[in-house]
Design a protein around this motif. Structure first.
Motif, PDB file in Angstrom:
ATOM      1  N   GLN A   7       0.900  -1.071   0.074  1.00  0.00           N
ATOM      2  CA  GLN A   7       0.020  -0.086   0.075  1.00  0.00           C
ATOM      3  C   GLN A   7       0.800   1.271  -0.038  1.00  0.00           C
ATOM      4  N   GLU A   9       0.045   4.461   0.318  1.00  0.00           N
ATOM      5  CA  GLU A   9      -0.323   5.385   1.257  1.00  0.00           C
ATOM      6  C   GLU A   9       0.276   5.195   2.755  1.00  0.00           C
ATOM      7  N   ILE A  10       0.651   6.315   3.366  1.00  0.00           N
ATOM      8  CA  ILE A  10       0.916   6.347   4.690  1.00  0.00           C
ATOM      9  C   ILE A  10      -0.336   6.443   5.556  1.00  0.00           C
ATOM     10  N   PRO A  11      -0.805   5.721   6.563  1.00  0.00           N
ATOM     11  CA  PRO A  11      -1.967   5.679   7.163  1.00  0.00           C
ATOM     12  C   PRO A  11      -2.057   7.032   8.103  1.00  0.00           C
ATOM     13  N   ALA A  13      -1.440  10.045   7.125  1.00  0.00           N
ATOM     14  CA  ALA A  13      -0.442  10.814   7.017  1.00  0.00           C
ATOM     15  C   ALA A  13      -0.809  12.180   6.917  1.00  0.00           C
ATOM     16  N   GLY A 252      11.288   5.935   3.177  1.00  0.00           N
ATOM     17  CA  GLY A 252      10.143   5.208   2.599  1.00  0.00           C
ATOM     18  C   GLY A 252      10.502   5.117   1.011  1.00  0.00           C
ATOM     19  N   ARG A 270       4.107  -3.152   4.546  1.00  0.00           N
ATOM     20  CA  ARG A 270       4.261  -1.782   4.795  1.00  0.00           C
ATOM     21  C   ARG A 270       5.592  -1.746   5.305  1.00  0.00           C
ATOM     22  N   ARG A 271       6.048  -0.277   5.081  1.00  0.00           N
ATOM     23  CA  ARG A 271       7.207   0.100   5.381  1.00  0.00           C
ATOM     24  C   ARG A 271       7.391   0.487   6.726  1.00  0.00           C
ATOM     25  N   CYS A 274       8.454   4.386   7.458  1.00  0.00           N
ATOM     26  CA  CYS A 274       7.735   5.766   7.240  1.00  0.00           C
ATOM     27  C   CYS A 274       5.988   5.393   7.518  1.00  0.00           C
ATOM     28  N   GLU A 275       5.668   4.028   7.692  1.00  0.00           N
ATOM     29  CA  GLU A 275       4.270   3.733   7.696  1.00  0.00           C
ATOM     30  C   GLU A 275       4.193   3.422   9.581  1.00  0.00           C
ATOM     31  N   PHE A 279       2.796   0.375  15.005  1.00  0.00           N
ATOM     32  CA  PHE A 279       1.721  -0.077  14.279  1.00  0.00           C
ATOM     33  C   PHE A 279       0.662  -0.764  15.185  1.00  0.00           C
TER      34      PHE A 279
END
Ligand code: FAD
Ligand code: FES
Length: 287
Positions: A7, A9-11, A13, A252, A270-271, A274-275, A279
């Motif tokens: 994915q 996008e960064i949640p 963000a 990222g 996920r990275r 940056c993500e 978590f």
């Protein structure tokens, strides 16, 4: 279970805008805490002391006796002091990068980049948080004490696990911020998962004027993370985990820090840099 593409996008963000900078900082102190861990304190500008618990810095480790490490090394922020203009890192010497850090002396310059990543959330309405950490995971969870101390409505208990009592760090620091710390160790035979589970079940039940734990934060142990997932799922409570992964860019771009996460039965990638590195507890996949 289906495999989903990474994915991009960064949640959340959009509501997480942090300033990031690269600076050469002066070393204030760099002392041994015990046989394995050291504390590095740097003079730092406001952009660094604005770091949030769970965020990290990417450290340009100097040339030691041999080659200089090519990549920066990620390190959680352990403590910030905006009044004094200081940031601190609690680190374990494990290889070339941290060995060269250990040789830094007061007055030396040290290049760091950050603050990076997404830190911990402490949602409104939480009354009693449990910090569950092992080994160097203590360094990542310890700054939550500063946050909790600023929220008189929130109580905090920490269960810290280590091989030996001398490796139970931050106990005085946590206690000074009003955190009740329970230390468990391998050498004393108190760190087995079933014993920690029993301690956690008591805290989750609450009683005698102590509200039940309603949020769990964990770092540093796969087996403790799985235990936290089980008990948080049973109670339906909030939880977060700070994950570690070897990193290259830390920004990222290189995708070398990707991990699997289980989101509603789908495996997503996920990275961590940056993500995360923080978590949702239930989405983390053990390693
Ligand atoms: C977000 C984040 C926060 C961190 N916070 C801290 C901290 O507060 N204090 C601390 O002491 N360490 C922390 N670490 C781990 C730290 O980054 C590594 O110990 C460091 O990079 C090792 O570098 P080195 O050159 O000394 O050792 P290397 O020679 O690079 O590695 C030594 C050994 O450690 C392993 N290793 C290296 N990095 C990692 C990693 N990220 N995860 C698992 N194993 C690894 C290597 O595979 C090797 O076996 C953190 C890591 C991440 C990703
Ligand atoms: S370290 Fe490069 S994307 Fe995470």
């Amino acid at each position: 279970m289906t495999l989903m593409p990474t994915q991009p996008e960064i949640p959340n963000a959009s509501d997480r805008q942090f300033a990031v900078a690269e600076r050469e900082c002066a070393v204030i102190s760099n002392d041994a805490v015990n046989a394995e861990y050291r504390m590095l304190v740097l003079s730092a500008p406001p952009v660094f002391t604005a770091a949030q618990p769970g965020q990290f810095f990417h450290l340009l480790c100097p040339r030691g006796g041999g080659e200089a490490p090519f990549f920066r090394r990620p390190m959680s922020v352990y403590r910030v002091d905006p009044d004094k203009g200081e940031v601190a890192f609690l680190y374990k010497v494990t290889g070339a990068g941290t060995e060269s850090m250990a040789a830094l002396r007061p007055g030396d310059g040290f290049n760091i980049l950050g603050p990076l990543g997404i830190g911990f959330d402490l949602p409104d309405g939480i009354r009693h948080v449990l910090l569950l950490a092992r080994g160097v995971g203590l360094a990542t969870l310890a700054p939550l004490a500063q946050v909790v101390a600023a929220r008189p409505d929130v109580r905090a208990t920490a269960i810290f696990s280590a091989r030996k009592p001398e490796f139970l760090m931050s106990v005085d620091y946590m206690a000074a911020h009003g955190v009740d710390v329970v230390g468990v160790t391998d050498s004393e035979g108190t760190s087995a998962v079933d014993r920690v589970e029993s301690l956690m079940r008591d805290l989750l039940a609450g009683g005698n004027g102590v509200p039940p734990v309603d949020a769990i934060y964990t770092c540093g142990s796969n087996r403790l993370m799985r235990l936290a997932q089980k008990l948080a799922a049973e109670r339906g409570i909030f939880g977060q985990v700070a994950m570690e992964q070897q990193m290259a860019c830390g920004l990222g771009m290189c995708f070398c820090c990707v991990r699997d996460f289980n989101v509603g039965g789908d495996i997503v990638h996920r990275r961590v840099c940056c993500e995360g590195p923080v978590f949702d507890l239930q989405e983390a996949v053990s390693w």
